[in-house]
Design a protein around this motif. Sequence first.
Motif, PDB file in Angstrom:
ATOM      1  N   HIS A   1       0.843  -1.201   0.000  1.00  0.00           N
ATOM      2  CA  HIS A   1       0.000   0.000   0.000  1.00  0.00           C
ATOM      3  C   HIS A   1       0.875   1.248   0.000  1.00  0.00           C
ATOM      4  O   HIS A   1       0.705   2.153  -0.831  1.00  0.00           O
ATOM      5  N   ASP A   2       1.823   1.305   0.931  1.00  0.00           N
ATOM      6  CA  ASP A   2       2.677   2.482   1.050  1.00  0.00           C
ATOM      7  C   ASP A   2       3.545   2.682  -0.190  1.00  0.00           C
ATOM      8  O   ASP A   2       3.742   3.809  -0.653  1.00  0.00           O
TER       9      ASP A   2
ATOM     10  N   LEU B   1       2.916   1.642  -3.352  1.00  0.00           N
ATOM     11  CA  LEU B   1       2.079   2.090  -4.468  1.00  0.00           C
ATOM     12  C   LEU B   1       1.679   3.552  -4.314  1.00  0.00           C
ATOM     13  O   LEU B   1       1.698   4.320  -5.271  1.00  0.00           O
ATOM     14  N   GLU B   2       1.339   3.938  -3.102  1.00  0.00           N
ATOM     15  CA  GLU B   2       0.975   5.333  -2.837  1.00  0.00           C
ATOM     16  C   GLU B   2       2.162   6.256  -3.101  1.00  0.00           C
ATOM     17  O   GLU B   2       2.007   7.310  -3.729  1.00  0.00           O
ATOM     18  N   ALA B   3       3.364   5.855  -2.664  1.00  0.00           N
ATOM     19  CA  ALA B   3       4.570   6.663  -2.883  1.00  0.00           C
ATOM     20  C   ALA B   3       4.890   6.790  -4.370  1.00  0.00           C
ATOM     21  O   ALA B   3       5.456   7.801  -4.805  1.00  0.00           O
TER      22      ALA B   3
ATOM     23  N   HIS C   1       0.215   6.108  -7.190  1.00  0.00           N
ATOM     24  CA  HIS C   1      -1.050   5.419  -7.473  1.00  0.00           C
ATOM     25  C   HIS C   1      -2.087   5.805  -6.421  1.00  0.00           C
ATOM     26  O   HIS C   1      -1.752   5.967  -5.246  1.00  0.00           O
ATOM     27  N   ARG C   2      -3.333   5.947  -6.855  1.00  0.00           N
ATOM     28  CA  ARG C   2      -4.423   6.217  -5.912  1.00  0.00           C
ATOM     29  C   ARG C   2      -4.829   4.898  -5.281  1.00  0.00           C
ATOM     30  O   ARG C   2      -5.266   3.985  -5.969  1.00  0.00           O
ATOM     31  N   VAL C   3      -4.673   4.785  -3.991  1.00  0.00           N
ATOM     32  CA  VAL C   3      -5.024   3.577  -3.257  1.00  0.00           C
ATOM     33  C   VAL C   3      -6.006   3.934  -2.154  1.00  0.00           C
ATOM     34  O   VAL C   3      -5.938   5.012  -1.565  1.00  0.00           O
TER      35      VAL C   3
ATOM     36  N   PRO D   1      -7.795   3.140   1.642  1.00  0.00           N
ATOM     37  CA  PRO D   1      -7.201   2.792   2.935  1.00  0.00           C
ATOM     38  C   PRO D   1      -7.202   1.286   3.163  1.00  0.00           C
ATOM     39  O   PRO D   1      -8.010   0.555   2.587  1.00  0.00           O
TER      40      PRO D   1
ATOM     41  N   LEU E   1      -7.542  -0.688  -5.343  1.00  0.00           N
ATOM     42  CA  LEU E   1      -6.989   0.301  -6.255  1.00  0.00           C
ATOM     43  C   LEU E   1      -7.321  -0.116  -7.680  1.00  0.00           C
ATOM     44  O   LEU E   1      -7.781  -1.236  -7.913  1.00  0.00           O
TER      45      LEU E   1
END
Length: 137
Positions: A75-76, A78-80, A83-85, A87, A100
Amino acid sequence: MTRLGHVAVRVQDMERAKRFYEGLGLRLTWDAQDWAYMQSPGNGDGIALLSPTYTAAGPHFAFHFSDRAEVAAVHDRLEAEGHRVGPVHDHRDGTASFYLQDPEGNWLEMLYEPATGIPSNVGAAAIPTPISLAPAG
């Protein structure tokens, strides 16, 4: 990631869909008013049946992980990467996941599945998570 673990499809008639997939050899693991989860007794691969009233997620496919921390790390990462993920959620069945879209717009879920398998709310024994074997070489 341990495996590509399940797909989720929208169904109009939940009872008809459950009977169909039971006829193919899948076992009902989770049964709720608005969704059901069915699994292969041999390896735990599953299909989530989403009724028209189910709104928490739409049709998707899911990668299963055997370590909840790995889901958080993916998650972290992909977010970095931009990408829009969504919670990470802890679910009532002991799993945890986030959703996502891939670059083509397909929905996917990254799901932590306990090693003991996804618990059942219909009295069936959980199907243990298959052991992931690294490729030789």
